[in-house]
Motif scaffolding. Structure first.
Motif, mmCIF file in Angstrom:
data_model
loop_
_atom_site.group_PDB
_atom_site.id
_atom_site.type_symbol
_atom_site.label_atom_id
_atom_site.label_comp_id
_atom_site.label_asym_id
_atom_site.label_seq_id
_atom_site.Cartn_x
_atom_site.Cartn_y
_atom_site.Cartn_z
ATOM 1 N N LEU A 152 12.557 9.754 -3.772
ATOM 2 C CA LEU A 152 11.303 9.753 -3.006
ATOM 3 C C LEU A 152 10.510 11.035 -3.190
ATOM 4 N N GLU A 153 11.178 12.139 -3.524
ATOM 5 C CA GLU A 153 10.488 13.411 -3.738
ATOM 6 C C GLU A 153 9.528 13.357 -4.927
ATOM 7 N N LEU A 154 9.733 12.398 -5.815
ATOM 8 C CA LEU A 154 8.866 12.258 -6.987
ATOM 9 C C LEU A 154 7.538 11.588 -6.642
ATOM 10 N N PHE A 155 7.475 10.969 -5.458
ATOM 11 C CA PHE A 155 6.304 10.214 -5.029
ATOM 12 C C PHE A 155 5.464 11.023 -4.042
ATOM 13 N N HIS A 156 4.150 10.782 -4.076
ATOM 14 C CA HIS A 156 3.263 11.289 -3.036
ATOM 15 C C HIS A 156 3.579 10.553 -1.737
ATOM 16 N N GLU A 157 3.312 11.199 -0.623
ATOM 17 C CA GLU A 157 3.519 10.572 0.705
ATOM 18 C C GLU A 157 2.781 9.239 0.807
ATOM 19 N N ASP A 158 1.570 9.178 0.237
ATOM 20 C CA ASP A 158 0.738 7.982 0.356
ATOM 21 C C ASP A 158 0.791 7.091 -0.896
ATOM 22 N N ALA A 159 1.874 7.190 -1.643
ATOM 23 C CA ALA A 159 1.979 6.430 -2.899
ATOM 24 C C ALA A 159 1.865 4.930 -2.660
ATOM 25 N N GLU A 160 1.283 4.265 -3.648
ATOM 26 C CA GLU A 160 1.187 2.807 -3.651
ATOM 27 C C GLU A 160 2.255 2.284 -4.591
ATOM 28 N N VAL A 161 3.001 1.256 -4.143
ATOM 29 C CA VAL A 161 4.003 0.633 -5.010
ATOM 30 C C VAL A 161 3.777 -0.873 -5.033
ATOM 31 N N TYR A 162 4.011 -1.459 -6.207
ATOM 32 C CA TYR A 162 3.917 -2.912 -6.375
ATOM 33 C C TYR A 162 5.179 -3.376 -7.077
ATOM 34 N N PHE A 163 5.758 -4.469 -6.564
ATOM 35 C CA PHE A 163 6.926 -5.091 -7.190
ATOM 36 C C PHE A 163 6.769 -6.594 -7.023
ATOM 37 N N PRO A 164 7.069 -7.386 -8.079
ATOM 38 C CA PRO A 164 6.933 -8.844 -7.978
ATOM 39 C C PRO A 164 7.726 -9.410 -6.799
ATOM 40 N N LYS A 165 7.142 -10.357 -6.135
ATOM 41 C CA LYS A 165 7.695 -11.041 -4.970
ATOM 42 C C LYS A 165 7.757 -10.147 -3.729
ATOM 43 N N PHE A 166 7.502 -8.846 -3.868
ATOM 44 C CA PHE A 166 7.396 -7.920 -2.740
ATOM 45 C C PHE A 166 5.927 -7.723 -2.398
ATOM 46 N N GLY A 167 5.106 -7.601 -3.434
ATOM 47 C CA GLY A 167 3.697 -7.317 -3.240
ATOM 48 C C GLY A 167 3.456 -5.820 -3.214
ATOM 49 N N PHE A 168 2.416 -5.409 -2.512
ATOM 50 C CA PHE A 168 2.051 -3.994 -2.430
ATOM 51 C C PHE A 168 2.654 -3.353 -1.192
ATOM 52 N N GLY A 169 3.069 -2.111 -1.362
ATOM 53 C CA GLY A 169 3.511 -1.286 -0.249
ATOM 54 C C GLY A 169 2.776 0.034 -0.329
ATOM 55 N N PHE A 170 2.588 0.655 0.822
ATOM 56 C CA PHE A 170 1.840 1.904 0.866
ATOM 57 C C PHE A 170 2.671 2.966 1.578
ATOM 58 N N GLY A 171 2.787 4.104 0.954
ATOM 59 C CA GLY A 171 3.624 5.182 1.453
ATOM 60 C C GLY A 171 4.935 5.198 0.685
ATOM 61 N N ARG A 172 5.479 6.387 0.463
ATOM 62 C CA ARG A 172 6.678 6.512 -0.370
ATOM 63 C C ARG A 172 7.849 5.705 0.182
ATOM 64 N N ASN A 173 7.926 5.494 1.488
ATOM 65 C CA ASN A 173 9.032 4.726 2.051
ATOM 66 C C ASN A 173 8.973 3.242 1.681
ATOM 67 N N SER A 174 7.833 2.791 1.180
ATOM 68 C CA SER A 174 7.735 1.411 0.691
ATOM 69 C C SER A 174 8.714 1.174 -0.443
ATOM 70 N N PHE A 175 8.985 2.235 -1.209
ATOM 71 C CA PHE A 175 9.959 2.101 -2.297
ATOM 72 C C PHE A 175 11.323 1.733 -1.715
ATOM 73 N N LEU A 176 11.669 2.307 -0.564
ATOM 74 C CA LEU A 176 12.944 1.978 0.085
ATOM 75 C C LEU A 176 12.977 0.522 0.549
ATOM 76 N N GLU A 177 11.829 -0.006 0.965
ATOM 77 C CA GLU A 177 11.763 -1.415 1.356
ATOM 78 C C GLU A 177 12.087 -2.319 0.171
ATOM 79 N N ILE A 178 11.610 -1.954 -1.002
ATOM 80 C CA ILE A 178 11.914 -2.731 -2.203
ATOM 81 C C ILE A 178 13.414 -2.690 -2.462
ATOM 82 N N VAL A 179 13.988 -1.512 -2.403
ATOM 83 C CA VAL A 179 15.430 -1.348 -2.640
ATOM 84 C C VAL A 179 16.237 -2.179 -1.646
ATOM 85 N N LYS A 180 15.812 -2.196 -0.377
ATOM 86 C CA LYS A 180 16.534 -2.962 0.648
ATOM 87 C C LYS A 180 16.605 -4.444 0.306
#
Length: 143
Positions: A27-55
């Motif tokens: 997560l340290e590699l990401f900005h606090e307000d980073a945007e992430v997209y993953f198929p079937k997940f859609g868009f997430g906003f904020g670095r913690n969205s990456f953790l939602e994908i992992v979950k």
């Protein structure tokens, strides 16, 4: 501060290694307000969205490793496109990009101030080819 191409490639490599090892410091590699997209997940906003994908993979993803030596990096201004393959095991079944239907991917990174401000992942999340109905051309293909 705009990262040069080699800095962007270094950060992207670090992202893949940390993610593969399940390192929380990814997560340290990401900005606090980073945007992430993953198929079937859609868009997430904020670095913690990456953790939602992992979950979403909890209890099924046993291992994953991107083929670091075979990644293709295509830099352009603030962006870095990375194409490659991965291998791993999910729910007791293995995959290997280039040998099985799953495992090929393309990631589009955007950078700001030396960190990832956006990460869009493009792949078929059916890593182990269980979605038989959508193999419209059969599974006996070259991957």
């Amino acid at each position: 501060m705009l990262a040069n191409d080699q800095e962007k490639i270094k950060i992207a490599r670090e992202y893949f290694m940390r993610a593969d090892h399940g390192s929380p410091d990814v997560l340290e590699l990401f900005h606090e307000d980073a945007e992430v997209y993953f198929p079937k997940f859609g868009f997430g906003f904020g670095r913690n969205s990456f953790l939602e994908i992992v979950k979403g993979f909890e209890g099924t993803l046993e291992s994953i490793q991107h083929d670091y030596d075979r990644l293709t990096f295509i830099p352009s201004a603030d962006y870095l496109v990375v194409e490659g393959t991965s291998q791993g095991k999910m729910s007791g079944k293995s995959w290997a990009g280039g040998k099985t239907p799953g495992g090929r991917f393309c990631n589009v990174f955007k950078f700001r101030d030396g960190r990832i401000s956006s990460l869009h992942v493009y792949l078929d999340p059916d890593y182990t080819g269980e979605d038989d109905l959508r193999f419209r051309w059969g599974k006996n293909r070259q991957w």
